[in-house]
Structures are given as structure tokens and as C-alpha cells.
Design a protein around this motif. Structure first.
Motif, PDB file in Angstrom:
ATOM      1  N   THR A  76       0.844  -1.085  -0.261  1.00 54.88           N
ATOM      2  CA  THR A  76      -0.221  -0.330  -0.123  1.00 54.88           C
ATOM      3  C   THR A  76       1.071   1.170   0.172  1.00 54.88           C
ATOM      4  OG1 THR A  76      -1.712  -1.388   1.803  1.00 54.88           O
ATOM      5  CG2 THR A  76      -2.128   1.337   1.174  1.00 54.88           C
ATOM      6  N   THR A 112      -5.287  -3.534   3.868  1.00 56.08           N
ATOM      7  CA  THR A 112      -5.716  -3.383   2.737  1.00 56.08           C
ATOM      8  C   THR A 112      -5.943  -4.780   2.760  1.00 56.08           C
ATOM      9  OG1 THR A 112      -3.532  -3.357   1.215  1.00 56.08           O
ATOM     10  CG2 THR A 112      -5.256  -1.670   1.556  1.00 56.08           C
ATOM     11  N   ASP A 127      -2.564  -3.719  -6.906  1.00 62.05           N
ATOM     12  CA  ASP A 127      -2.356  -4.540  -5.688  1.00 62.05           C
ATOM     13  C   ASP A 127      -3.089  -5.997  -5.655  1.00 62.05           C
ATOM     14  OD1 ASP A 127      -1.957  -4.855  -3.166  1.00 62.05           O
ATOM     15  OD2 ASP A 127      -2.939  -2.530  -2.372  1.00 62.05           O
TER      16      ASP A 127
HETATM   17 MG   LIG Z   1      -1.984  -3.237   1.469  1.00 62.31          MG
END
Ligand SMILES: [Mg+2]
Ligand SMILES: Nc1nc2c(ncn2[C@@H]2O[C@H](COP(=O)(O)OP(=O)(O)OP(=O)(O)O)[C@@H](O)[C@H]2O)c(=O)[nH]1
Length: 472
Positions: free
Chosen positions: A43, A106, A139
Motif C-alpha cells: 500500500t 488492506t 495491488d
Molecule cells: Mg496493503
């Protein structure tokens, strides 16, 4: 079965053809995958990369920027309607607040499109106007790549292997006792299945939270998203020997394991992984070194299995998907290099290179270009040399995460030869013999950014150049 495989292949070919057409006629798209194990720094990497591409004052290592050819950079709506957007604004706000803090964990896939208006270089410069290049950044958790190994394994093989791995872990005892007591041939009992799955997941979570790098698939058990509580995630390894019989606990576990493969693993590889052009794999090698030889050995193994996903020949399903296309470049980046004085950065890169050596050779063989680098996406420290016991120690100084105090810190001397770490780790040593390594957790520094400058980093520009600079 055969039909599904064929359809996958056809979809992929049409897809890559579509990619080529839009590339030549319209605007090139680069899909950049960002992965790594939990807490490796994905992140922060994406947030700082985007901020530094929007404000490029600290990006001299990106050649197009150095040549003054990037006219503008802007965020755009992403093309994939069903993938969550990477929450860039919230993460940047955390890092640049008056009291800066690290962004929240996340653990879901997410995506962001950044577009760059770039003037062409060389001969074309006078002939063509600027063009727009889209960078789609994806991601996703590295743990999901470990699932690839399940595709060609039966439930029985997976269960046997996982149980024997867990036997060695003291904190898995609660689950193991329960699993060993389960009778695979008894009629399926949903309460028991749920209890086993819950205990298995609890063990995986405690291993992750204690900083273990011993990553046991299925990766989605810890990152369930909207699958939480569904049958595809309600199974666990139990001791089975004979083939399963109808209506038994064994048969139901096997059914769910197979559903996990077809409904969770395959769609991820088909819809996301197979579309990646360039990949960065982030590795928190310093934390593993700090945790000792066993963690280093676990990390070594986790890397080897993560990276085997980039070797198309290894898996029939993946080879189908990759046909006519591959990941062109892979960067292995040791993150958080701002914990070290720059004198030691080369040593960290060498450790990173050694850790991924086998996998890098194979990836190179498959045609991908690879590199290893030590970076810090967000520099939280400054350097300082402090005298200590008649010696000058190269330290870093920063604000400690635990109490906000400023402190100088000396992490220990990384060896020049990575074999001094990897050797003992692979031989099963319990502690490092001749050295001690520490890691300090620093809070992000308070920033006062000059106009046009992104957040401070270490070699993020060089990482960007390797990953997509050639396409600008
Ligand atoms: Mg993350
Ligand atoms: N000093 C320093 N610490 C960093 C840097 N990048 C990440 N960290 C630390 O590593 C932690 C994890 O970073 P994230 O970017 O959230 O990692 P992630 O891979 O997205 O983690 P998950 O979302 O939990 O999988 C942060 O909270 C910081 O403590 C860096 O460049 N420098």
C-alpha cells in the motif's frame, strides 16, 4: 473440464488481441502488478509511487522525466468495473497528515489507473505529438499466488502435507488435535466442518500475526473478502487415506476444496494475474533477518513458491492462460531500506538477489527480465554517524512508532556475503551465530513538501524506470 479449459484459452487470446489493437491504434496500457506477503509494504509503495508520478520532483531516475518528456500525469477512472479502486486519497492523507501515520492494512485486490501524457523520444520526437500511456496498478496479496500450487494437488495430498507441516508448530496444537480426532468416514456434520475450518483459520491468523513467514495455503482463508463464511472457505485438512465415500465428512471437505480451486483460485489467475505485464514483488527481508534463521528459511521457501507462479511451464492451467503473452519484467524489491544507512543498501540488494536467485534464473529462462533492488517507498529516517566504542556507527534517525520519540538506531552489520545468512537459515539454525540484527519501527516523518515534489523515498524512481520507463 476440457470445455472450461478451452474457453479460458479463447477468452485470453481475444483479450490479448484486444490489448494489441488498442495499443497500436489508441493508447498503450501497462498493467503493473504489485504484490508481496502481508505487511511487505504494497500500500505504501503504490501510494508513494502515484504521488511521485503526479509530482515528479524526486524522480530523476525515471528517464522520461529526466528528459522532460512527461507533460502531465493524472488519475482516471479504471477500466475494470468490478475491482475495488485503490484508495489512494485516504492512504496519502494518512502519510501526509500533520501527525502522519501508516495506512491501514488492506488485504483485498484493488486497482488504480494513472495516465501520463508523454512526448516521444528520439527520431519520433519531431514527428508525433504527445501520447497518453495508461498505467493500471493492481495491488494483490502475495498469499494468493501460493494457491497456484493447489491446482494440481488432490485434497488428500494437500491435507496430508498440511497436517505434517502443522505438527511442527506448537500453536497449531488445538487444531491438530481436533483434526486428528475427526472421523473422515463419518457422515458429514456441518457443525464439525465449521469448527474445523474456524480452528484452522485461527491458526493461520495467529501464525501471520506472530510474524511467521510460513505461509500455508489456501491464501483466501485470511483474506476472505465477501466469501467469508461461504462453503468454499469452510474446509480444513483432516487425516484421510482411502478415497472418499458419498455423504461423508471426507467427501464434503474434498468437494469444497475442489470448489475453492475452480471458484476462487482459477478466476483470480484468469481475470487478474494473467493480464499483468510488469510485476514488482515486495519483500520485507529486514524483518525476516531480525526474526532469525527460521523466519529467513520460511521466507526463502515462500518466495520460491510465490515466484514459481511466474514460470509458465510449471502449471498446465497457467500455460493455457499465458499463451502468447507473459510478464515481461519482474522487480524483486527489498522494502523499508530506510532502516539502514545507505552504506548497507548494496548488501540488502545482494541478499534480495540471493533470496530470489533460483526463481530469477527460471524467470529469465522463461523470457522475463528481472532485477533485485533495495528501496524505501517512503523514507521515514535521516542518516547519522555516531561514535560508539571507538568506532563510527552508520545509524538512521527517526520518530519511533511506539512513543513518538526521536531516536538514532543502529540495526547491525549485514554481511557482505548473503550466504552467511541464507546458509544457516537453510541448514535449520536456531539463531544467528555471530551477529545480531534489530529492526525498529519508525513512524512516517512529518513532511513539508516543496511544490512539485512527491514524498521522500529511496530508489523509487529507479524501480519505476525498470518497471515501465522503457514504455514511456
Ligand atoms: Mg496493503
Ligand atoms: N520505514 C518504512 N516503513 C515502511 C515502508 N513501507 C512500509 N512500511 C511499514 O510496513 C508496514 C506495512 O506497509 P503496507 O504498505 O501497509 O503493507 P501491505 O503490504 O500493503 O500490507 P497489507 O495490506 O497488510 O498486506 C507499514 O505500516 C509501515 O510500518 C517504508 O518505505 N519505510
Amino acid at each position: 473440464m476440457v470445455i472450461a479449459t478451452l474457453a479460458d484459452g479463447v477468452a485470453r487470446r481475444v483479450d490479448s488481441l484486444g490489448g494489441r489493437i488498442s495499443e497500436t491504434l489508441f493508447e498503450p496500457v501497462i498493467r503493473l502488478g504489485v504484490t508481496g506477503l502481508a505487511r511487505s509494504g504494497k500500500t505504501v509503495f503504490i501510494t508513494s509511487l502515484v504521488a511521485n508520478l503526479l509530482d515528479r520532483g524526486r524522480m530523476p531516475g525515471l528517464v522520461a522525466q529526466q528528459e522532460g518528456r512527461i507533460e502531465a500525469a493524472f488519475l482516471q477512472p479504471q477500466p475494470d468495473m468490478t475491482v475495488p479502486r485503490f484508495d489512494y486519497e485516504t492512504h496519502l492523507a494518512a502519510l501526509t497528515a500533520p501527525e502522519p501515520h501508516w495506512p491501514e492494512s488492506t488485504r483485498m485486490i484493488s486497482e488504480l489507473r494513472l495516465s501520463l501524457r508523454v512526448r516521444p523520444a528520439g527520431l519520433l520526437a519531431g514527428l508525433q505529438g504527445p501520447r497518453t500511456v495508461h498505467l493500471d496498478i493492481v495491488d494483490y496479496p502475495g498469499e494468493w499466488l501460493l494457491d497456484l500450487g493447489l491446482l494440481d494437488r488432490s485434497y488428500r495430498d494437500w491435507a496430508q502435507d498440511t497436517l505434517s507441516r502443522l505438527e511442527r508448530r506448537a500453536d497449531a496444537r488445538g487444531f491438530i488435535e481436533r483434526a486428528r480426532a475427526a472421523d473422515p468416514d463419518a457422515p458429514h456434520d456441518e457443525g464439525l466442518a465449521q469448527d474445523l475450518a474456524r480452528r484452522f483459520t485461527a491458526y493461520l491468523a495467529s501464525a501471520r500475526d506472530s510474524g511467521s513467514y510460513d505461509c500455508i495455503p489456501p491464501g483466501r482463508f485470511l483474506l476472505p473478502g465477501d466469501l467469508e463464511g461461504s462453503p468454499v472457505l469452510t474446509f480444513a485438512p483432516i487425516p484421510v487415506v482411502a478415497p472418499s465415500r458419498r455423504g461423508t465428512l471426507h467427501r464434503e471437505m474434498e468437494r469444497r476444496y475442489e470448489a475453492y480451486k475452480s471458484r476462487v483460485i482459477k478466476p483470480f489467475f484468469r481475470d487478474h494475474f494473467s493480464r499483468i505485464d510488469r510485476q514488482v514483488v515486495l519483500v520485507d527481508a529486514l524483518s525476516a533477518i531480525h526474526a532469525g534463521p527460521r523466519a529467513m528459511d520460511d521466507l526463502d521457501r515462500a518466495m520460491a513458491s510465490i515466484l514459481s507462479a511466474f514460470r509458465p511451464g510449471r502449471n498446465a492451467f497457467l500455460s493455457q492462460l499465458w499463451r502468447g503473452k507473459r510478464v515481461e519484467r519482474i522487480l524483486f524489491a527489498a522494502t523499508k531500506a530506510d532502516h539502514l544507512h545507505h552504506e548497507q543498501h548494496d548488501r540488502l540488494s545482494a541478499i534480495m538477489a540471493a533470496l530470489t536467485r533460483g526463481a530469477r534464473d527460471r524467470a529469465q529462462f522463461a523470457g522475463a527480465e528481472t532485477a533485485a533492488m533495495a528501496i524505501a517507498a517512503l523514507r521515514a529516517t535521516t542518516e547519522e554517524v555516531r561514535p560508539h566504542a571507538g568506532r563510527d556507527l552508520p545509524c538512521v534517525r527517526g520518530r519511533l512508532l511506539r512513543d513518538g520519540r526521536q531516536a538514532a538506531f543502529y540495526p547491525g552489520d549485514l554481511p557482505e556475503d548473503p550466504a552467511r545468512l541464507l546458509g544457516p537459515a537453510r541448514e535449520g539454525a536456531e539463531t544467528w551465530l555471530d551477529a545480531e540484527y534489530e529492526v525498529m519501527r519508525f513512524a512516517p516523518a512529518r513532511l513539508t513538501l516543496a511544490p512539485g515534489d512527491g514524498p521522500p523515498h529511496i530508489r523509487l524512481d529507479r524501480a519505476a524506470q525498470f518497471l515501465f520507463g522503457d514504455r514511456l
